[in-house]
Design a protein around this motif. Structure first.
Motif, PDB file in Angstrom:
ATOM      1  N   ASN A  69      24.146   8.579  44.650  1.00 13.36           N
ATOM      2  CA  ASN A  69      23.101   9.292  45.391  1.00 13.36           C
ATOM      3  C   ASN A  69      22.135   9.996  44.447  1.00 13.36           C
ATOM      4  O   ASN A  69      20.920  10.013  44.668  1.00 13.36           O
ATOM      5  CB  ASN A  69      23.730  10.315  46.343  1.00 13.36           C
ATOM      6  N   ASN A  70      22.668  10.591  43.377  1.00 18.81           N
ATOM      7  CA  ASN A  70      21.818  11.277  42.408  1.00 18.81           C
ATOM      8  C   ASN A  70      20.985  10.279  41.605  1.00 18.81           C
ATOM      9  O   ASN A  70      19.834  10.560  41.258  1.00 18.81           O
ATOM     10  CB  ASN A  70      22.666  12.135  41.475  1.00 18.81           C
ATOM     11  N   GLN A  71      21.571   9.121  41.279  1.00 17.23           N
ATOM     12  CA  GLN A  71      20.800   8.075  40.615  1.00 17.23           C
ATOM     13  C   GLN A  71      19.600   7.668  41.460  1.00 17.23           C
ATOM     14  O   GLN A  71      18.484   7.521  40.958  1.00 17.23           O
ATOM     15  CB  GLN A  71      21.683   6.853  40.356  1.00 17.23           C
ATOM     16  N   GLN A  72      19.845   7.493  42.737  1.00 14.89           N
ATOM     17  CA  GLN A  72      18.788   7.056  43.653  1.00 14.89           C
ATOM     18  C   GLN A  72      17.660   8.077  43.724  1.00 14.89           C
ATOM     19  O   GLN A  72      16.472   7.729  43.651  1.00 14.89           O
ATOM     20  CB  GLN A  72      19.382   6.821  45.046  1.00 14.89           C
ATOM     21  N   VAL A  73      18.015   9.349  43.830  1.00 17.36           N
ATOM     22  CA  VAL A  73      17.007  10.406  43.937  1.00 17.36           C
ATOM     23  C   VAL A  73      16.205  10.523  42.650  1.00 17.36           C
ATOM     24  O   VAL A  73      14.967  10.602  42.667  1.00 17.36           O
ATOM     25  CB  VAL A  73      17.681  11.746  44.288  1.00 17.36           C
ATOM     26  N   LEU A  74      16.891  10.550  41.511  1.00 19.93           N
ATOM     27  CA  LEU A  74      16.197  10.685  40.228  1.00 19.93           C
ATOM     28  C   LEU A  74      15.274   9.495  39.969  1.00 19.93           C
ATOM     29  O   LEU A  74      14.142   9.660  39.495  1.00 19.93           O
ATOM     30  CB  LEU A  74      17.207  10.822  39.091  1.00 19.93           C
ATOM     31  N   ALA A  75      15.758   8.292  40.269  1.00 22.09           N
ATOM     32  CA  ALA A  75      14.940   7.089  40.052  1.00 22.09           C
ATOM     33  C   ALA A  75      13.673   7.136  40.895  1.00 22.09           C
ATOM     34  O   ALA A  75      12.595   6.738  40.437  1.00 22.09           O
ATOM     35  CB  ALA A  75      15.750   5.841  40.375  1.00 22.09           C
ATOM     36  N   SER A  76      13.790   7.630  42.117  1.00 28.10           N
ATOM     37  CA  SER A  76      12.618   7.683  43.006  1.00 28.10           C
ATOM     38  C   SER A  76      11.594   8.725  42.558  1.00 28.10           C
ATOM     39  O   SER A  76      10.430   8.662  42.967  1.00 28.10           O
ATOM     40  CB  SER A  76      13.064   7.984  44.439  1.00 28.10           C
ATOM     41  N   HIS A  77      12.013   9.680  41.705  1.00 25.14           N
ATOM     42  CA  HIS A  77      11.104  10.719  41.219  1.00 25.14           C
ATOM     43  C   HIS A  77      10.612  10.445  39.793  1.00 25.14           C
ATOM     44  O   HIS A  77       9.860  11.248  39.246  1.00 25.14           O
ATOM     45  CB  HIS A  77      11.786  12.088  41.265  1.00 25.14           C
ATOM     46  N   MET A  78      11.037   9.353  39.196  1.00 25.76           N
ATOM     47  CA  MET A  78      10.594   8.997  37.851  1.00 25.76           C
ATOM     48  C   MET A  78       9.304   8.185  37.903  1.00 25.76           C
ATOM     49  O   MET A  78       9.063   7.443  38.856  1.00 25.76           O
ATOM     50  CB  MET A  78      11.670   8.162  37.128  1.00 25.76           C
ATOM     51  N   GLU A  79       8.493   8.335  36.868  1.00 33.51           N
ATOM     52  CA  GLU A  79       7.342   7.455  36.713  1.00 33.51           C
ATOM     53  C   GLU A  79       7.860   6.052  36.451  1.00 33.51           C
ATOM     54  O   GLU A  79       8.852   5.869  35.753  1.00 33.51           O
ATOM     55  CB  GLU A  79       6.484   7.964  35.550  1.00 33.51           C
ATOM     56  N   VAL A  80       7.263   5.039  37.037  1.00 29.93           N
ATOM     57  CA  VAL A  80       7.792   3.679  36.999  1.00 29.93           C
ATOM     58  C   VAL A  80       7.971   3.186  35.563  1.00 29.93           C
ATOM     59  O   VAL A  80       8.959   2.517  35.239  1.00 29.93           O
ATOM     60  CB  VAL A  80       6.877   2.709  37.779  1.00 29.93           C
ATOM     61  N   GLY A  81       7.043   3.539  34.685  1.00 31.40           N
ATOM     62  CA  GLY A  81       7.163   3.120  33.291  1.00 31.40           C
ATOM     63  C   GLY A  81       8.393   3.703  32.623  1.00 31.40           C
ATOM     64  O   GLY A  81       9.091   3.013  31.862  1.00 31.40           O
ATOM     65  N   LEU A  82       8.686   4.970  32.885  1.00 32.20           N
ATOM     66  CA  LEU A  82       9.879   5.603  32.320  1.00 32.20           C
ATOM     67  C   LEU A  82      11.148   4.984  32.902  1.00 32.20           C
ATOM     68  O   LEU A  82      12.147   4.799  32.196  1.00 32.20           O
ATOM     69  CB  LEU A  82       9.859   7.103  32.601  1.00 32.20           C
ATOM     70  N   LEU A  83      11.105   4.662  34.200  1.00 33.63           N
ATOM     71  CA  LEU A  83      12.262   4.033  34.830  1.00 33.63           C
ATOM     72  C   LEU A  83      12.513   2.651  34.227  1.00 33.63           C
ATOM     73  O   LEU A  83      13.663   2.264  33.991  1.00 33.63           O
ATOM     74  CB  LEU A  83      12.033   3.930  36.334  1.00 33.63           C
ATOM     75  N   ALA A  84      11.451   1.913  33.969  1.00 35.46           N
ATOM     76  CA  ALA A  84      11.590   0.590  33.356  1.00 35.46           C
ATOM     77  C   ALA A  84      12.186   0.707  31.959  1.00 35.46           C
ATOM     78  O   ALA A  84      13.040  -0.099  31.564  1.00 35.46           O
ATOM     79  CB  ALA A  84      10.239  -0.108  33.305  1.00 35.46           C
ATOM     80  N   LYS A  85      11.754   1.706  31.202  1.00 40.65           N
ATOM     81  CA  LYS A  85      12.311   1.922  29.859  1.00 40.65           C
ATOM     82  C   LYS A  85      13.791   2.280  29.943  1.00 40.65           C
ATOM     83  O   LYS A  85      14.609   1.818  29.140  1.00 40.65           O
ATOM     84  CB  LYS A  85      11.542   3.042  29.159  1.00 40.65           C
ATOM     85  N   LEU A  86      14.144   3.103  30.940  1.00 39.85           N
ATOM     86  CA  LEU A  86      15.544   3.461  31.150  1.00 39.85           C
ATOM     87  C   LEU A  86      16.370   2.218  31.475  1.00 39.85           C
ATOM     88  O   LEU A  86      17.484   2.032  30.953  1.00 39.85           O
ATOM     89  CB  LEU A  86      15.649   4.477  32.283  1.00 39.85           C
ATOM     90  N   PHE A  87      15.842   1.350  32.320  1.00 41.74           N
ATOM     91  CA  PHE A  87      16.545   0.124  32.700  1.00 41.74           C
ATOM     92  C   PHE A  87      16.776  -0.784  31.499  1.00 41.74           C
ATOM     93  O   PHE A  87      17.823  -1.425  31.400  1.00 41.74           O
ATOM     94  CB  PHE A  87      15.738  -0.623  33.778  1.00 41.74           C
ATOM     95  N   ARG A  88      15.818  -0.847  30.594  1.00 46.53           N
ATOM     96  CA  ARG A  88      15.979  -1.718  29.427  1.00 46.53           C
ATOM     97  C   ARG A  88      17.118  -1.260  28.533  1.00 46.53           C
ATOM     98  O   ARG A  88      17.750  -2.070  27.850  1.00 46.53           O
ATOM     99  CB  ARG A  88      14.669  -1.774  28.631  1.00 46.53           C
ATOM    100  N   ASP A  89      17.404   0.053  28.540  1.00 41.71           N
ATOM    101  CA  ASP A  89      18.467   0.589  27.687  1.00 41.71           C
ATOM    102  C   ASP A  89      19.828   0.629  28.379  1.00 41.71           C
ATOM    103  O   ASP A  89      20.846   0.879  27.730  1.00 41.71           O
ATOM    104  CB  ASP A  89      18.103   2.014  27.226  1.00 41.71           C
TER     105      ASP A  89
END
Length: 450
Positions: free
Chosen positions: A68-88
């Motif tokens: 649930n916390n992952q979902q909330v944080l991901a929805s509040h991240m800038e898409v570029g930062l989220l994409a960088k997080l996903f790559r790591d």
């Protein structure tokens, strides 16, 4: 997380020393950092803390957070930062997080990922929940069957930082079909010029993506494996399930089984984050059903009103007897459900387990009959003491047999044996116990049953 680590993070945050906080995050286990964030979850404070982490630590911590916390944080991240997080992030963890996102965010995220990451994410997230494919990872090391040990070690040095595990390297042919596996120890001890096909192990245990995820945990536990390869119908290597993934599966399966045994449906995201409405919906159906099922117990008592009126003392022993039957049945059902779930008990063991339970329940019933007879001798006359003792023996015996047979019956009908939960077994045993007790009292005491 430990109280020491919790206090340490709190102290550094309160001090306002950003560099100390950055250094602390580099040293502390990611699971403990995630535990601190989960326990003190506020969206923007959590995002600010994650901003103090290196990309590698951030990705690892994010993977440990509650869904649930992952979902909330991901929805509040800038898409570029989220994409960088996903790559790591590891491939299996980012697939799990991707499944939590809404469609709009998924589309925006996909446009920011490289083609390789995008294809891998779509493939892993396409598998049905509860299957091996949904828990496997694509972060594994592969080496060609035609190469040498020296070539394989050179390749592992280049790819190791990107892989979840390199303790086992999977040997493939030109079409990516699995040929065998080589352990890191064998590679290190072998001569550099030896060929991989000469030292690899070819007798492999494998899974397919559509198998139940619980099967991966069972096989890894049974054969003490670090990881197990997942192959397609044509033998192509599509992923692996690691030991830590299997342990997560065990936790999920055990939690789900416990919920079913309490006649509670699956709770998405965990108990702490579940809403009042969700908990109500998950619990109400069986509770209402069991209310009507208990009417049979009331009908049984009403049927023997004359017996009860003549011997009011019988009511004193009713809760003791009924509870004993339900408890014995719940014990037997729990043992059977767990035995079936772990594979320790199969359908072919039906008569053997039934015979064994018959002997065990006879012993239990006799022991409890003696105990209740002592109470009966003090509370009532010898006739009622005999009724109570014989009823205890019969009720415990029948309750235990119900507890054994119901999981087997459901398993044979291809239903989940966990549905034979303690409340369900207890309800059936209660109604049966009422009929046994007052039926025996009417017979022995010579009273009419009308």
């Amino acid at each position: 997380m430990s109280q020491e680590n919790y206090a340490q993070i709190s102290e550094v945050i309160e001090s306002g020393d950003e560099q100390a906080l950055i250094d602390l995050f580099e040293e502390m286990p990611a699971a403990d950092i995630a535990g601190f964030i989960d326990e003190n979850f506020e969206i923007y404070e959590s995002l600010a803390l994650m901003d103090k982490m290196s990309p590698e630590v951030q990705a690892e911590v994010f993977g440990y957070l509650r869904p649930n916390n992952q979902q909330v944080l991901a929805s509040h991240m800038e898409v570029g930062l989220l994409a960088k997080l996903f790559r790591d992030m590891s491939s299996d963890e980012r697939a799990d997080v991707y499944a939590l996102l809404d469609v709009k965010l998924q589309d925006a995220l996909m446009r920011r990922l490289a083609k390789h990451d995008r294809d891998d994410l779509l493939r892993l997230s396409s598998y049905e929940e509860g299957t091996v494919g949904s828990v496997m990872t694509s972060d594994y090391a592969v080496i060609p069957a035609s190469g040498t040990v020296e070539h394989a070690l050179r390749r592992l040095r280049q790819t190791a930082p990107e892989k979840e595990t390199i303790y086992q390297a999977y040997v493939i042919d030109n079409d990516y079909r699995l040929q065998g596996v080589v352990s890191l120890r064998d590679l290190i001890t072998a001569a550099p010029h030896e060929r991989i096909e000469d030292i690899m192990v070819t007798d492999l245990i494998t899974l397919t993506p559509d198998m139940p995820q619980a099967e991966s945990a069972r096989i890894i536990s049974r054969y003490d494996l670090i990881a197990i390869p997942v192959v397609s119908e044509t033998g192509v290597l599509v992923g692996i399930v690691t030991f830590d993934d299997a342990m997560d599966v065990v936790e999920m399966e055990d939690t789900e089984t416990m919920h079913k045994s309490a006649t509670v449906g699956k709770i998405e995201g965990g108990l702490k984050d579940a809403s009042v409405g969700m908990l109500y919906r998950k619990r109400i159906n069986w509770l209402v059903l069991l209310v009507f099922a208990n009417i049979f117990s009331g009908a049984g008592i009403a049927y023997f009103e004359d017996t009860i009126s003549a011997y009011i003392a019988l009511l004193f022993f009713l809760p003791l007897l009924i509870a004993s039957g339900g408890n014995a049945g719940a014990q037997a059902a729990t043992l059977m459900v767990r035995g079936i779930a772990t594979g320790d008990v199969t359908r072919s063991d039906w008569f053997r387990m039934l015979g064994k339970e018959l002997l065990v329940s006879l012993g239990l019933g006799l022991t409890m009959a003696v105990a209740i007879a002592l109470v009966g001798s003090l509370r009532a006359g010898p006739d009622i003491m005999l009724v109570v003792a014989l009823s205890m023996l019969a009720i415990v015996l029948v309750g235990s047999l119900i507890g054994v047979m119901l999981p087997f019956l459901l398993h044979r009908l291809n239903w989940d044996p966990a549905t034979a939960s303690a409340p369900l077994v207890t309800t059936i045993a209660d109604a049966t116990g009422v009929l046994i007790y007052f039926g025996m009292a009417t017979s022995i005491l010579g009273l009419p049953n009308i």
